[in-house]
Motif scaffolding. Structure first.
Motif, PDB file in Angstrom:
ATOM      1  N   MET A   1       2.118  18.316  11.120  1.00 32.75           N
ATOM      2  CA  MET A   1       3.166  19.333  11.060  1.00 32.75           C
ATOM      3  C   MET A   1       2.542  20.713  11.279  1.00 32.75           C
ATOM      4  O   MET A   1       1.519  21.049  10.706  1.00 32.75           O
ATOM      5  CB  MET A   1       3.875  19.293   9.708  1.00 32.75           C
ATOM      6  CG  MET A   1       5.097  20.176   9.620  1.00 32.75           C
ATOM      7  SD  MET A   1       6.530  19.540  10.508  1.00 32.75           S
ATOM      8  CE  MET A   1       6.967  18.159   9.444  1.00 32.75           C
ATOM      9  N   HIS A  36       5.136  26.754  15.444  1.00 33.92           N
ATOM     10  CA  HIS A  36       6.552  27.086  15.342  1.00 33.92           C
ATOM     11  C   HIS A  36       6.784  28.397  16.092  1.00 33.92           C
ATOM     12  O   HIS A  36       5.978  29.323  16.016  1.00 33.92           O
ATOM     13  CB  HIS A  36       6.968  27.277  13.882  1.00 33.92           C
ATOM     14  CG  HIS A  36       6.925  26.035  13.066  1.00 33.92           C
ATOM     15  ND1 HIS A  36       7.860  25.018  13.180  1.00 33.92           N
ATOM     16  CD2 HIS A  36       6.056  25.623  12.109  1.00 33.92           C
ATOM     17  CE1 HIS A  36       7.581  24.056  12.323  1.00 33.92           C
ATOM     18  NE2 HIS A  36       6.485  24.392  11.666  1.00 33.92           N
ATOM     19  N   TYR A  66      13.538  32.028   7.761  1.00 35.77           N
ATOM     20  CA  TYR A  66      12.996  30.946   8.593  1.00 35.77           C
ATOM     21  C   TYR A  66      11.883  30.196   7.850  1.00 35.77           C
ATOM     22  O   TYR A  66      11.837  28.961   7.849  1.00 35.77           O
ATOM     23  CB  TYR A  66      12.475  31.532   9.900  1.00 35.77           C
ATOM     24  CG  TYR A  66      12.112  30.508  10.950  1.00 35.77           C
ATOM     25  CD1 TYR A  66      13.081  29.979  11.796  1.00 35.77           C
ATOM     26  CD2 TYR A  66      10.794  30.073  11.103  1.00 35.77           C
ATOM     27  CE1 TYR A  66      12.756  29.045  12.774  1.00 35.77           C
ATOM     28  CE2 TYR A  66      10.459  29.146  12.070  1.00 35.77           C
ATOM     29  CZ  TYR A  66      11.443  28.637  12.898  1.00 35.77           C
ATOM     30  OH  TYR A  66      11.110  27.703  13.859  1.00 35.77           O
ATOM     31  N   ASP A  69      13.363  28.058   5.112  1.00 39.28           N
ATOM     32  CA  ASP A  69      13.978  26.847   5.658  1.00 39.28           C
ATOM     33  C   ASP A  69      12.926  25.812   6.040  1.00 39.28           C
ATOM     34  O   ASP A  69      13.115  24.603   5.825  1.00 39.28           O
ATOM     35  CB  ASP A  69      14.844  27.195   6.875  1.00 39.28           C
ATOM     36  CG  ASP A  69      16.098  27.969   6.496  1.00 39.28           C
ATOM     37  OD1 ASP A  69      16.472  27.949   5.300  1.00 39.28           O
ATOM     38  OD2 ASP A  69      16.706  28.596   7.386  1.00 39.28           O
ATOM     39  N   LEU A  70      11.803  26.280   6.611  1.00 37.59           N
ATOM     40  CA  LEU A  70      10.731  25.357   6.961  1.00 37.59           C
ATOM     41  C   LEU A  70      10.144  24.701   5.710  1.00 37.59           C
ATOM     42  O   LEU A  70       9.864  23.494   5.698  1.00 37.59           O
ATOM     43  CB  LEU A  70       9.626  26.086   7.727  1.00 37.59           C
ATOM     44  CG  LEU A  70       9.930  26.477   9.175  1.00 37.59           C
ATOM     45  CD1 LEU A  70       8.779  27.313   9.750  1.00 37.59           C
ATOM     46  CD2 LEU A  70      10.159  25.242  10.037  1.00 37.59           C
ATOM     47  N   GLU A  71       9.960  25.494   4.671  1.00 34.02           N
ATOM     48  CA  GLU A  71       9.392  24.944   3.438  1.00 34.02           C
ATOM     49  C   GLU A  71      10.321  23.913   2.809  1.00 34.02           C
ATOM     50  O   GLU A  71       9.870  22.906   2.250  1.00 34.02           O
ATOM     51  CB  GLU A  71       9.093  26.084   2.459  1.00 34.02           C
ATOM     52  CG  GLU A  71       7.910  26.952   2.895  1.00 34.02           C
ATOM     53  CD  GLU A  71       7.611  28.064   1.910  1.00 34.02           C
ATOM     54  OE1 GLU A  71       8.457  28.302   1.005  1.00 34.02           O
ATOM     55  OE2 GLU A  71       6.533  28.683   2.023  1.00 34.02           O
ATOM     56  N   LYS A  72      11.636  24.143   2.908  1.00 38.02           N
ATOM     57  CA  LYS A  72      12.586  23.175   2.370  1.00 38.02           C
ATOM     58  C   LYS A  72      12.527  21.849   3.118  1.00 38.02           C
ATOM     59  O   LYS A  72      12.834  20.791   2.554  1.00 38.02           O
ATOM     60  CB  LYS A  72      14.002  23.744   2.435  1.00 38.02           C
ATOM     61  CG  LYS A  72      14.241  24.883   1.454  1.00 38.02           C
ATOM     62  CD  LYS A  72      15.615  25.504   1.652  1.00 38.02           C
ATOM     63  CE  LYS A  72      15.819  26.693   0.720  1.00 38.02           C
ATOM     64  NZ  LYS A  72      17.130  27.361   0.960  1.00 38.02           N
ATOM     65  N   SER A  73      12.123  21.923   4.391  1.00 40.90           N
ATOM     66  CA  SER A  73      12.017  20.699   5.196  1.00 40.90           C
ATOM     67  C   SER A  73      10.617  20.095   5.130  1.00 40.90           C
ATOM     68  O   SER A  73      10.314  19.141   5.853  1.00 40.90           O
ATOM     69  CB  SER A  73      12.392  20.984   6.644  1.00 40.90           C
ATOM     70  OG  SER A  73      11.471  21.881   7.243  1.00 40.90           O
ATOM     71  N   GLY A  74       9.756  20.691   4.288  1.00 46.58           N
ATOM     72  CA  GLY A  74       8.424  20.115   4.089  1.00 46.58           C
ATOM     73  C   GLY A  74       7.326  20.694   4.947  1.00 46.58           C
ATOM     74  O   GLY A  74       6.211  20.181   4.972  1.00 46.58           O
ATOM     75  N   SER A  75       7.598  21.802   5.671  1.00 44.97           N
ATOM     76  CA  SER A  75       6.601  22.423   6.535  1.00 44.97           C
ATOM     77  C   SER A  75       6.152  23.740   5.906  1.00 44.97           C
ATOM     78  O   SER A  75       6.968  24.642   5.686  1.00 44.97           O
ATOM     79  CB  SER A  75       7.170  22.681   7.927  1.00 44.97           C
ATOM     80  OG  SER A  75       6.224  23.299   8.764  1.00 44.97           O
TER      81      SER A  75
END
Length: 447
Positions: A1, A36, A66, A69-75
């Motif tokens: 990732m 990203h 942004y 949101d990435l951290e919420k998706s595990g990134s």
């Protein structure tokens, strides 16, 4: 990732589509597993009228959302790069100061900071006399708050200085943030940039490229004849091999035409599109001022207190793409008279030299940065010093001491080099800009 975020910020009157080629070139080289890419969109089109600071607050909120949101998706983002085009480079310089002040650089490593055709010194034309006054007066009043800031006639908050001067203050959060980046790079057109001339995009007190027939240009071997060698860019040709007399006479005639007062250009030379532009500018300024007022009242979707932070680390406290470009392109450049230049060489604008015993006074007043024309007159002393303002000389010294790798760009085949330098649209006439992007990705961008 991917753990590296690259943010791209467009310029005046811009929108994300202007940076599609930069974004697609990044993606072709680095997959989603490596990088990203965020194309900033919150300042699209006429929202760029609203000022560098308001634009940066929007971009900062966009980046923070942004990343969340990435951290919420595990990134998890561990590295950050910010790329600014034209006015977007100034917005980027403000944005990184906000991120720095909010502690982001304690969690994320700043890697690449790059500007393309960014007017770091503003766009106040280096002219003397009436023409200088008239042109800069008109130009600064057609772009709402952004125009005032670009022409350095604004007073930024409680600093009693223009925002561009504050951005270049060595004690500011903006310069402290800039110093954190591993790579600080700029690309500047040497000719035909009608929005942001060479001296301001290259952070220079001289312009060696006003007469290309009088100079020899050295290019980087793998990127000739577009990218100029930063180590030895240009030097004057011996007089005997410069252009013949009649060729110089023709050029002088063109310069004489260019010196026609601005009001004459408006009434005779500028097409009717300029009138429509000025009308539209008036409408957009009214709308911009309304947005700024709502923002100041905390009613624009951005909590005012989130980004109104101390600006100093110490003290704890298209230009138009069509009509306006045509006017701007007719403004030549003038130079400091030798008498004034010699006097300035002996004069230092004091700052640090008088701090001892005056700490209280220094805290209350805006700092003055010493500058030396012999140090800042790059790339070679044989070229005359432009008639910049004292504040612009200060900016040059501070930004040069910060350290930018400067790449001068020679685009030959089109006069709209401001758009070509980033291949702003997929037109064959912009193909020379692909060499610029290739150089940036191959030589300067680090993942």
């Amino acid at each position: 990732m991917a753990d590296h975020l690259c943010v791209l910020i467009h310029g005046l009157w811009g929108n994300p589509s202007h940076l599609f080629y930069l974004a697609s070139s990044l993606r072709d080289k680095y997959s989603e597993e490596k990088l990203h890419i965020l194309l900033s969109k919150t300042n699209s089109d006429t929202f760029t009228y609203d000022g560098i600071d308001l634009g940066a607050e929007r971009v900062t909120q966009e980046i923070e959302t942004y990343i969340d949101d990435l951290e919420k998706s595990g990134s998890q983002i561990k590295k950050l790069s910010i790329i600014g085009y034209s006015l977007g480079g100034l917005v980027a310089r403000y944005t990184i100061g906000l991120l720095y002040s909010k502690g982001w650089f304690e969690k994320i490593i700043p890697v690449n900071f790059t500007t393309f055709a960014t007017p770091h010194l503003g766009v106040k034309t280096p002219l003397l006399g009436v023409k200088h006054t008239v042109f800069n007066f008109l130009g600064s009043r057609t772009l709402s708050e952004s125009g005032r800031q670009l022409f350095t006639i604004d007073t930024f908050r409680d600093t009693n200085r223009p925002i561009l001067s504050v951005l270049a203050d060595p004690r500011s959060i903006f310069m402290r943030a800039l110093s954190q980046f591993s790579h600080r790079v700029l690309y500047a057109n040497i000719i035909n940039d009608r929005s942001a001339p060479y001296y301001t995009t290259s952070i220079s007190t001289t312009d060696p490229f006003t007469n290309l027939d009088a100079v020899s240009i050295n290019y980087l071997p793998d990127y000739a004849p577009t990218i100029i060698d930063p180590a030895d860019p240009v030097h004057l040709k011996p007089p005997e091999i410069q252009r013949p007399f009649f060729a110089r006479l023709a050029s002088s005639s063109q310069s004489l035409l260019a010196s026609v007062p601005v009001f004459a250009l408006f009434s005779v030379l500028i097409p009717m599109g300029s009138v429509l532009f000025l009308i539209n500018s008036g409408v957009q300024q009214v709308r911009s001022q309304k947005r700024i007022r709502l923002h100041e009242e905390g009613k624009a979707g951005i909590g005012l207190g989130r980004y109104r932070i101390p600006l100093m680390v110490e003290n704890a406290r298209s230009a138009v793409e069509d009509a306006f470009e045509n006017i701007n392109a007719r403004q030549g450049q003038q130079y400091l008279p030798e008498t004034e230049l010699n006097a300035n060489r002996e004069t230092k604008l004091s700052g640090g030299q008088q701090q001892n015993g005056h700490a209280e006074k220094t805290q209350r007043s805006a700092p003055r940065i010493s500058w030396d024309l012999e140090r800042t007159s790059s790339p070679r002393s044989e070229f005359p010093t432009l008639a910049l303002t004292a504040q612009q000389f200060e900016m040059v010294q501070a930004l040069d001491e910060m350290g930018f790798r400067k790449y001068r760009v020679h685009i030959h085949d089109i006069r709209h080099t401001h758009a070509a330098i980033i291949v702003r649209s997929q037109k064959p006439r912009f193909d020379e800009g692909k060499t610029v992007v290739r150089h940036w990705l191959d030589e300067e961008f680090e993942v």
